[in-house]
Write an enzyme that holds these catalytic residues in place. Structure first.
Site, short mmCIF file in Angstrom:
data_model
loop_
_atom_site.label_atom_id
_atom_site.label_comp_id
_atom_site.label_asym_id
_atom_site.label_seq_id
_atom_site.Cartn_x
_atom_site.Cartn_y
_atom_site.Cartn_z
N ARG A 3 11.56 -2.31 11.04
CA ARG A 3 10.51 -1.98 12.01
C ARG A 3 10.35 -3.06 13.06
O ARG A 3 10.39 -4.25 12.75
CB ARG A 3 9.18 -1.75 11.27
CG ARG A 3 9.04 -0.34 10.74
CD ARG A 3 7.88 -0.12 9.83
NE ARG A 3 6.63 -0.74 10.26
CZ ARG A 3 5.50 -0.63 9.57
NH1 ARG A 3 5.47 0.08 8.45
NH2 ARG A 3 4.40 -1.21 10.00
N LYS A 24 0.84 -1.21 0.00
CA LYS A 24 0.00 0.00 0.00
C LYS A 24 0.88 1.26 0.00
O LYS A 24 0.66 2.18 -0.78
CB LYS A 24 -0.93 0.04 1.24
CG LYS A 24 -1.84 -1.16 1.37
CD LYS A 24 -2.73 -1.07 2.60
CE LYS A 24 -1.99 -1.09 3.92
NZ LYS A 24 -1.27 -2.34 4.22
N ARG A 33 -0.47 -9.35 13.04
CA ARG A 33 -1.06 -8.23 12.29
C ARG A 33 -1.99 -8.75 11.19
O ARG A 33 -3.02 -8.15 10.89
CB ARG A 33 0.05 -7.36 11.69
CG ARG A 33 0.73 -6.48 12.74
CD ARG A 33 2.08 -5.96 12.28
NE ARG A 33 2.03 -5.13 11.11
CZ ARG A 33 3.07 -4.90 10.31
NH1 ARG A 33 4.26 -5.46 10.58
NH2 ARG A 33 2.95 -4.12 9.27
N ARG A 50 11.94 -5.83 4.71
CA ARG A 50 11.71 -4.39 4.57
C ARG A 50 12.68 -3.58 5.42
O ARG A 50 12.92 -3.90 6.59
CB ARG A 50 10.28 -4.04 4.96
CG ARG A 50 10.07 -2.51 4.98
CD ARG A 50 8.64 -2.10 5.00
NE ARG A 50 7.92 -2.57 6.17
CZ ARG A 50 6.62 -2.38 6.35
NH1 ARG A 50 5.92 -1.75 5.44
NH2 ARG A 50 6.03 -2.83 7.43
N ARG A 101 -9.45 1.49 9.26
CA ARG A 101 -9.12 0.09 9.53
C ARG A 101 -10.23 -0.61 10.32
O ARG A 101 -10.11 -1.80 10.59
CB ARG A 101 -7.84 0.04 10.36
CG ARG A 101 -6.62 -0.38 9.56
CD ARG A 101 -5.44 -0.11 10.44
NE ARG A 101 -4.34 -0.94 10.19
CZ ARG A 101 -3.22 -0.53 9.60
NH1 ARG A 101 -3.13 0.68 9.10
NH2 ARG A 101 -2.21 -1.34 9.50
P1 AP5 Z 1 4.97 -1.59 1.84
O1 AP5 Z 1 4.63 -0.74 0.66
O2 AP5 Z 1 5.72 -0.96 2.96
O3 AP5 Z 1 3.66 -2.36 2.36
P2 AP5 Z 1 2.40 -1.82 3.17
O4 AP5 Z 1 1.19 -2.49 2.61
O5 AP5 Z 1 2.39 -0.32 3.21
O6 AP5 Z 1 2.73 -2.48 4.57
P3 AP5 Z 1 2.68 -1.93 6.08
O7 AP5 Z 1 3.32 -3.00 6.91
O8 AP5 Z 1 3.28 -0.57 6.21
O9 AP5 Z 1 1.17 -1.90 6.31
P4 AP5 Z 1 0.46 -1.96 7.65
O10 AP5 Z 1 -0.91 -1.59 7.20
O11 AP5 Z 1 0.56 -3.21 8.43
O12 AP5 Z 1 1.29 -0.95 8.56
P5 AP5 Z 1 1.05 0.58 8.95
O13 AP5 Z 1 2.36 1.25 8.90
O14 AP5 Z 1 -0.11 1.16 8.24
O15 AP5 Z 1 5.79 -2.86 1.28
C1 AP5 Z 1 6.29 -3.86 2.17
C2 AP5 Z 1 7.65 -4.39 1.65
O16 AP5 Z 1 7.44 -5.07 0.40
C3 AP5 Z 1 8.68 -3.28 1.35
O17 AP5 Z 1 9.96 -3.77 1.63
C4 AP5 Z 1 8.55 -3.04 -0.18
O18 AP5 Z 1 9.77 -2.60 -0.74
C5 AP5 Z 1 8.17 -4.45 -0.66
N1 AP5 Z 1 7.26 -4.45 -1.81
C6 AP5 Z 1 6.13 -3.69 -1.97
N2 AP5 Z 1 5.53 -4.00 -3.13
C7 AP5 Z 1 6.28 -4.98 -3.71
C8 AP5 Z 1 6.16 -5.72 -4.93
N3 AP5 Z 1 5.15 -5.54 -5.80
N4 AP5 Z 1 7.12 -6.66 -5.20
C9 AP5 Z 1 8.13 -6.86 -4.34
N5 AP5 Z 1 8.30 -6.19 -3.18
C10 AP5 Z 1 7.38 -5.26 -2.87
O19 AP5 Z 1 0.58 0.41 10.50
C11 AP5 Z 1 1.47 -0.01 11.50
C12 AP5 Z 1 0.74 -0.05 12.84
O20 AP5 Z 1 0.23 1.27 13.15
C13 AP5 Z 1 -0.50 -0.96 12.88
O21 AP5 Z 1 -0.18 -2.30 13.16
C14 AP5 Z 1 -1.31 -0.30 14.00
O22 AP5 Z 1 -0.76 -0.63 15.27
C15 AP5 Z 1 -1.06 1.19 13.76
N6 AP5 Z 1 -2.06 1.80 12.87
C16 AP5 Z 1 -1.83 2.38 11.66
N7 AP5 Z 1 -2.96 2.85 11.14
C17 AP5 Z 1 -3.94 2.56 12.03
C18 AP5 Z 1 -5.35 2.78 12.03
N8 AP5 Z 1 -5.99 3.40 11.01
N9 AP5 Z 1 -6.06 2.33 13.11
C19 AP5 Z 1 -5.46 1.72 14.16
N10 AP5 Z 1 -4.13 1.47 14.21
C20 AP5 Z 1 -3.38 1.89 13.15
#
Ligand code: AP5
Length: 214
Positions: A160, A13, A171, A127, A88
């Site tokens: 991370r 994402k 997660r 990552r 979410r």
């Molecule tokens: P990346 O693009 O970083 O993936 P992502 O989907 O953004 O993954 P996240 O882990 O950041 O999502 P998340 O929703 O769990 O975490 P968030 O930070 O929002 O890609 C991942 C890896 O793959 C990278 O190394 C990239 O280079 C590689 N990659 C990408 N695409 C690729 C492809 N096509 N081919 C090969 N490699 C590829 O949330 C973290 C925490 O914050 C949550 O657990 C929660 O505690 C809190 N939080 C955040 N938002 C909320 C909310 N709205 N409500 C409550 N808690 C929240």
């Protein structure tokens, strides 16, 4: 256009949203990035969020909604917005609908990225992120030129704390239980829901993503 990106952790994402937002001049609102910034700045909200994030749990809705409302104050009313990782929960989606209604906007598209769990665990184990500029790398798939150093700003890359295989699995469970139901929720709304396969190369996923928001 207001676009919501749904999909499990590691599906890409952030990677896809950053590319599209950079090229189109749209606002990329990642609640994960906003929370990590609040933690780095040592704010009260950042301190409250820390334990939830490290355990792979969702941060309480009330904290998230304050964070998003504050952030949106600085966004131009006509700007295109990509919400990444928000909403979410159904409660967050309902509140977002209310906030958008106040400024006569609504969610136009919900893009659901999909990839198998094994791919997600592997991607997240490799990552590395730059805490200074937000750039994201992968030691297996898209490494930086110099190990541990951000190509874009020279910052020190970090793995991370919530990207360990055990926390990633938790997660994924949290996603299935609390966030996946939003797909059906939005399917019943006015917004158009489009599914995008996200296990191919980044450029191919970006092309499908662009087609989905056209
Ligand atoms: P990346 O693009 O970083 O993936 P992502 O989907 O953004 O993954 P996240 O882990 O950041 O999502 P998340 O929703 O769990 O975490 P968030 O930070 O929002 O890609 C991942 C890896 O793959 C990278 O190394 C990239 O280079 C590689 N990659 C990408 N695409 C690729 C492809 N096509 N081919 C090969 N490699 C590829 O949330 C973290 C925490 O914050 C949550 O657990 C929660 O505690 C809190 N939080 C955040 N938002 C909320 C909310 N709205 N409500 C409550 N808690 C929240």
């Amino acid at each position: 256009m207001v676009i919501i990106l749904l999909g499990p952790p590691g599906v890409g994402k952030g990677t896809q949203a950053a590319r599209l937002a950079d090229s189109e001049g749209w606002e990329h609102v990642s609640t994960g990035d906003l929370l990590r910034a609040a933690r780095r700045d040592g704010t009260e909200l950042g301190k409250k969020a820390q334990a939830f994030m490290d355990a792979g749990e969702l941060v309480p809705d009330s904290l998230i909604l304050d964070l998003v409302r504050d952030h949106l104050k600085g966004v131009a009313p006509e700007a295109g917005i990509l919400f990444d990782g928000f909403p979410r929960t159904t409660a967050q989606a309902e509140k977002l609908g209310g906030v958008l209604k106040e400024v006569r906007r609504k969610v136009g598209r919900v893009v659901v990225f999909e990839a198998p769990d094994e791919t997600l665990v592997q991607r997240l184990s490799g990552r590395r992120s730059c805490p200074d500029c937000g750039a994201v790398y992968n030691v297996h798939l898209s490494p930086p030129k110099q190990e541990g150093v951000c190509d874009r700003c020279g910052g020190k890359l970090v793995h991370r704390a919530d990207d360990t295989p055990e926390t990633v699995r938790h997660r994924l469970e949290v996603y299935q239980e609390l966030t996946q139901p939003l797909i059906a929720w939005y399917e019943k709304s006015d917004a158009r829901v489009v599914r995008v396969p996200a296990d191919g190369p980044v450029d191919d996923v970006q092309a499908d993503f662009r087609a989905a928001v056209r």
